[in-house]
Write an enzyme that holds these catalytic residues in place. Structure first.
Site, PDB file in Angstrom:
ATOM      1  N   HIS A  93      51.126  70.011 -33.916  1.00 55.14           N
ATOM      2  CA  HIS A  93      51.802  71.249 -34.324  1.00 55.14           C
ATOM      3  C   HIS A  93      50.660  72.145 -34.796  1.00 55.14           C
ATOM      4  O   HIS A  93      49.919  71.773 -35.723  1.00 55.14           O
ATOM      5  CB  HIS A  93      52.798  70.947 -35.456  1.00 55.14           C
ATOM      6  CG  HIS A  93      53.577  72.134 -35.960  1.00 55.14           C
ATOM      7  ND1 HIS A  93      54.969  72.143 -36.042  1.00 55.14           N
ATOM      8  CD2 HIS A  93      53.182  73.339 -36.440  1.00 55.14           C
ATOM      9  CE1 HIS A  93      55.377  73.296 -36.522  1.00 55.14           C
ATOM     10  NE2 HIS A  93      54.304  74.047 -36.782  1.00 55.14           N
ATOM     11  N   HIS A  95      47.956  74.113 -36.387  1.00 57.30           N
ATOM     12  CA  HIS A  95      47.622  74.293 -37.800  1.00 57.30           C
ATOM     13  C   HIS A  95      46.170  74.692 -37.949  1.00 57.30           C
ATOM     14  O   HIS A  95      45.317  74.306 -37.149  1.00 57.30           O
ATOM     15  CB  HIS A  95      47.909  73.018 -38.610  1.00 57.30           C
ATOM     16  CG  HIS A  95      47.250  71.782 -38.081  1.00 57.30           C
ATOM     17  ND1 HIS A  95      47.745  71.074 -37.005  1.00 57.30           N
ATOM     18  CD2 HIS A  95      46.126  71.125 -38.471  1.00 57.30           C
ATOM     19  CE1 HIS A  95      46.961  70.032 -36.767  1.00 57.30           C
ATOM     20  NE2 HIS A  95      45.961  70.054 -37.641  1.00 57.30           N
TER      21      HIS A  95
HETATM   22  P1  AMP Z   1      44.271  67.446 -37.417  1.00 54.38           P
HETATM   23  O1  AMP Z   1      43.408  66.230 -37.371  1.00 54.38           O
HETATM   24  O2  AMP Z   1      43.514  68.724 -37.160  1.00 54.38           O
HETATM   25  O3  AMP Z   1      45.489  67.312 -36.549  1.00 54.38           O
HETATM   26  O4  AMP Z   1      44.754  67.596 -38.912  1.00 54.38           O
HETATM   27  C1  AMP Z   1      45.919  67.046 -39.407  1.00 54.38           C
HETATM   28  C2  AMP Z   1      45.821  67.118 -40.901  1.00 54.38           C
HETATM   29  O5  AMP Z   1      47.101  66.922 -41.446  1.00 54.38           O
HETATM   30  C3  AMP Z   1      44.889  66.080 -41.521  1.00 54.38           C
HETATM   31  O6  AMP Z   1      43.853  66.743 -42.246  1.00 54.38           O
HETATM   32  C4  AMP Z   1      45.819  65.287 -42.436  1.00 54.38           C
HETATM   33  O7  AMP Z   1      45.188  64.886 -43.628  1.00 54.38           O
HETATM   34  C5  AMP Z   1      46.944  66.269 -42.673  1.00 54.38           C
HETATM   35  N1  AMP Z   1      48.233  65.677 -43.007  1.00 54.38           N
HETATM   36  C6  AMP Z   1      48.871  64.656 -42.376  1.00 54.38           C
HETATM   37  N2  AMP Z   1      50.056  64.427 -42.950  1.00 54.38           N
HETATM   38  C7  AMP Z   1      50.195  65.319 -43.955  1.00 54.38           C
HETATM   39  C8  AMP Z   1      51.199  65.578 -44.934  1.00 54.38           C
HETATM   40  N3  AMP Z   1      52.353  64.877 -44.972  1.00 54.38           N
HETATM   41  N4  AMP Z   1      51.002  66.572 -45.837  1.00 54.38           N
HETATM   42  C9  AMP Z   1      49.857  67.275 -45.793  1.00 54.38           C
HETATM   43  N5  AMP Z   1      48.865  67.095 -44.898  1.00 54.38           N
HETATM   44  C10 AMP Z   1      49.025  66.121 -44.007  1.00 54.38           C
END
Ligand code: AMP
Length: 118
Positions: A93, A95
């Site tokens: 998603h 971000h």
């Molecule tokens: P990416 O590797 O760019 O897809 O980043 C995904 C990010 O989402 C990582 O830095 C995770 O630590 C973060 N993440 C995963 N689950 C959660 C959550 N429930 N709340 C906040 N951050 C999250």
């Protein structure tokens, strides 16, 4: 429904720092810097590959607002979006990682042969 869609719907708790009609920002659960905020669109978009220019216009303003609210705009910060397999995208998603609160490292990322990538 994906993890971040559940966060948008408040089905999964998150530490929200800013929200408007189209976007939401919350603290990353596993921070890689003193400040590590994720900015996401409320609508599901898989990654930057599928992001429309109009969405990105709103995202730009939203991220600038995050920087202002946290005063990262004064000290400096980094905005990163990981895309797909090689980009290391774990959550499918769109971000944007907003990182700051310290002088951030900028290290060599890969020694792989660039041949074939122009
Ligand atoms: P990416 O590797 O760019 O897809 O980043 C995904 C990010 O989402 C990582 O830095 C995770 O630590 C973060 N993440 C995963 N689950 C959660 C959550 N429930 N709340 C906040 N951050 C999250």
């Amino acid at each position: 429904m994906c993890l971040f869609c559940k966060i948008v719907k408040k089905e999964i708790p998150s530490n929200i720092i800013l929200e408007d009609e189209n976007f939401i920002a919350f603290h990353d659960i596993n921070p890689k810097a003193p400040v590590h905020i994720l900015a996401i669109p409320k609508v599901h978009v898989d990654s930057f590959n599928e992001a429309k220019a109009e969405l990105m216009a709103g995202m730009t303003t939203f991220i600038q607002e995050i920087a202002k609210e946290t005063r990262l705009d004064e000290s400096g910060y980094r905005v990163i979006t990981n895309i797909g397999e090689d980009g290391g995208q774990e959550v499918k998603h769109l971000h944007f990682h907003v990182l700051g609160g310290a002088k951030l490292k900028w290290e060599h990322i890969s020694d792989a042969d660039p041949k074939g990538y122009l």
